[in-house]
Design a protein around this motif. Structure first.
Motif, short mmCIF file in Angstrom:
data_model
loop_
_atom_site.label_atom_id
_atom_site.label_comp_id
_atom_site.label_asym_id
_atom_site.label_seq_id
_atom_site.Cartn_x
_atom_site.Cartn_y
_atom_site.Cartn_z
N ASN A 109 0.83 -1.20 0.00
CA ASN A 109 0.00 0.00 0.00
C ASN A 109 0.87 1.26 0.00
O ASN A 109 0.67 2.19 -0.79
CB ASN A 109 -0.90 -0.06 1.24
N ARG A 110 1.87 1.28 0.87
CA ARG A 110 2.74 2.45 0.97
C ARG A 110 3.56 2.65 -0.30
O ARG A 110 3.80 3.78 -0.74
CB ARG A 110 3.65 2.32 2.19
N ILE A 111 4.00 1.55 -0.92
CA ILE A 111 4.76 1.64 -2.16
C ILE A 111 3.90 2.27 -3.26
O ILE A 111 4.36 3.15 -3.99
CB ILE A 111 5.27 0.25 -2.59
N ILE A 112 2.66 1.81 -3.38
CA ILE A 112 1.76 2.36 -4.40
C ILE A 112 1.62 3.87 -4.23
O ILE A 112 1.76 4.65 -5.18
CB ILE A 112 0.38 1.69 -4.31
N ARG A 113 1.36 4.31 -3.00
CA ARG A 113 1.15 5.73 -2.77
C ARG A 113 2.42 6.54 -3.04
O ARG A 113 2.36 7.66 -3.56
CB ARG A 113 0.65 5.94 -1.34
N ARG A 114 3.55 5.96 -2.71
CA ARG A 114 4.83 6.65 -2.98
C ARG A 114 5.07 6.77 -4.48
O ARG A 114 5.53 7.80 -4.96
CB ARG A 114 5.96 5.90 -2.30
N ARG A 115 4.76 5.72 -5.22
CA ARG A 115 4.93 5.78 -6.68
C ARG A 115 4.04 6.85 -7.30
O ARG A 115 4.47 7.60 -8.19
CB ARG A 115 4.58 4.42 -7.31
N ILE A 116 2.80 6.91 -6.87
CA ILE A 116 1.87 7.89 -7.42
C ILE A 116 2.39 9.30 -7.19
O ILE A 116 2.36 10.15 -8.09
CB ILE A 116 0.47 7.70 -6.78
N GLU A 117 2.88 9.55 -5.98
CA GLU A 117 3.40 10.89 -5.67
C GLU A 117 4.72 11.17 -6.37
O GLU A 117 4.91 12.24 -6.97
CB GLU A 117 3.58 11.01 -4.16
N GLN A 118 5.63 10.21 -6.34
CA GLN A 118 6.97 10.40 -6.88
C GLN A 118 6.95 10.66 -8.39
O GLN A 118 7.70 11.51 -8.90
CB GLN A 118 7.82 9.17 -6.57
N TYR A 119 6.11 9.91 -9.11
CA TYR A 119 6.10 10.00 -10.56
C TYR A 119 4.88 10.73 -11.12
O TYR A 119 4.67 10.74 -12.33
CB TYR A 119 6.22 8.60 -11.17
N GLY A 120 4.08 11.34 -10.25
CA GLY A 120 2.95 12.13 -10.71
C GLY A 120 1.94 11.35 -11.53
O GLY A 120 1.50 11.81 -12.59
N ILE A 121 1.54 10.17 -11.04
CA ILE A 121 0.66 9.29 -11.80
C ILE A 121 -0.80 9.64 -11.51
O ILE A 121 -1.25 9.60 -10.37
CB ILE A 121 0.93 7.82 -11.45
#
Length: 430
Positions: A109-121
């Motif tokens: 869950n935390r990885i998904i949210r970090r990816r969304i924020e980090q790469y602007g998805i």
């Protein structure tokens, strides 16, 4: 992954509302890389992204399109944990394994949210999911579940009963529910498309329409496609339910299963909020569970049921619509705009299979219906073990996986018989 598989996204609401993405070329010729990833779903793209971030040269081979399989078709629910709860894991595999898996249960869950924020998805991320109890036995199970998860560190749980539950899901089917405020839901196809673009931004190469037809083990591993060859020091096999014939040794220990989803016509803001006032994703506690949520354009996305063996029903709407109407009778006159099936991979113990073949071919598969979060965890663990930090990967790899009773010939009817038994118990509330 077979050359005869369909090669375009299924006609789902996700495909109809997908963010723009390039059509990537098929592999031609021969290339070399540090790591070749087979499969461009969540497991493969998560692995590729972690490895590319560490500076490795990564090639991804996809038989169809990025997100073609379950990663681009699922219910879009961010559900913490696994398809087996921690008390079952501890009873079967011991306290050490349970503690190791429990410590990782919320990491995907935390990885998904970090990816969304980090790469602007842009993928319509919303917070919160709810487990709904259809009878008193299930409600007691949710109380136990809450206490168990709190032991493993999830403090964002809220048990609701009666009218308190109606403020979250306005259906007479349920006696109560457990809200996980740390969960959520999103547009899964847009998530995997955004993560694939992130892989390419770091120098990774993704080839679509490139099914792997042969794997020659060795140093390096050679992977053949219809028009090319990849030579890789290490390989990640991430095709999940679409790897039949590529890793035969694993096929008796997993089984493709189908599930079906529909989306209604747009309901409008008022009716949508009447059904699910605070926009949480919902799944019930039945063995053959229903799962649903609102989309960003105020449709109800509703899924349910399992087809063992992965075959699609002739009329998906006829299968799913009655389930939706049992939950929300007021939708009797509402039209359905999209209906599709997806295939996921189930294991006998309902826990994912991790492992290594010949020292340099890694695999992660068989999430048994809880793949959105665990696939993202798998990518991180594969990157860790390739860099000599294998303790967390090995916690999964050490779980034994037995073949389905009856082998390939009888596993489908025997699984269907078992599902009928548990579904009957759910209907009777026992």
């Amino acid at each position: 992954m077979t050359a005869t598989a369909a090669t375009e996204h299924v006609a789902s609401w996700y495909a109809a509302t997908a963010n723009p993405a390039p059509e990537r070329p098929a592999l031609t010729g021969e290339i070399d890389c540090d790591v070749c990833v087979v499969g461009a779903g969540f497991t493969g793209i998560s692995s590729a992204l972690h490895l590319a971030e560490q500076g490795l040269s990564v090639v991804v081979l996809e038989a169809a399109r990025v997100g073609f399989g379950a990663s681009g078709r699922n219910g879009g629910q961010i559900v913490n944990g696994y398809s087996r709860d921690m008390d079952v894991i501890e009873a079967k595999y011991g306290a050490r394994t349970a503690r190791a898996l429990g410590d990782m249960a919320f990491e995907g869950n935390r990885i998904i949210r970090r990816r969304i924020e980090q790469y602007g998805i842009a993928c319509d991320l919303r917070d919160g999911n709810l487990f709904a109890a259809c009878n008193a036995r299930q409600l007691k199970g949710l109380r136990d579940h809450k206490a168990l998860w709190e032991r493993y560190g999830n403090r964002e749980l809220e048990l609701l009963e009666g009218e308190a539950l109606r403020r979250e899901v306005n259906s007479a089917r349920y006696l109560g529910g457990l809200v996980d405020h740390s969960g959520g839901h999103l547009h899964p196809l847009n998530l995997v498309l955004g993560e694939a673009a992130a892989v390419e931004s770091l120098g990774g190469r993704i080839f679509e329409q490139s099914p792997v037809t042969e794997v020659s083990h060795g140093e390096p591993v050679r992977l053949r496609t219809p028009q090319g060859v990849v030579r890789a020091a290490r390989v990640v096999m991430a095709g999940n339910a679409y790897l039949q014939g590529v890793l035969p040794a694993l096929e008796d220990r997993s089984m493709p299963c189908g599930t079906q989803i529909i989306t209604t016509e747009p309901l409008g803001e008022e009716l949508a909020r009447e059904l699910i006032p605070n926009d949480k994703a919902v799944e019930d506690c039945n063995y053959l569970l229903d799962y649903y949520r609102l989309t960003a354009d105020n449709r109800l996305l509703y899924g349910g049921g399992v087809n063992y063996g992965g075959d699609d029903p002739a009329d998906i709407e006829a299968v799913v619509r009655p389930k939706m109407l049992r939950t929300f009778p007021r939708l009797a006159g509402v039209g359905v705009d999209h209906a599709w099936s997806g295939t996921f991979l189930m294991t006998l113990n309902r826990l994912p299979q991790f492992g290594v073949i010949n020292g340099n071919v890694y695999y992660a598969q068989g999430y048994s219906g809880h793949g959105v979060t665990c696939t993202h965890l798998a990518g991180r663990l594969i990157a860790e073990v390739m860099h000599g930090q294998g303790e967390r990967f090995d916690a999964f790899a050490g779980i034994p996986h037995l073949p389905f009773p009856g082998g390939r010939l009888l596993r489908v009817p025997l699984s269907a018989l078992g599902a009928w038994y548990y579904a009957t118990r759910d209907r009777l509330g026992i």
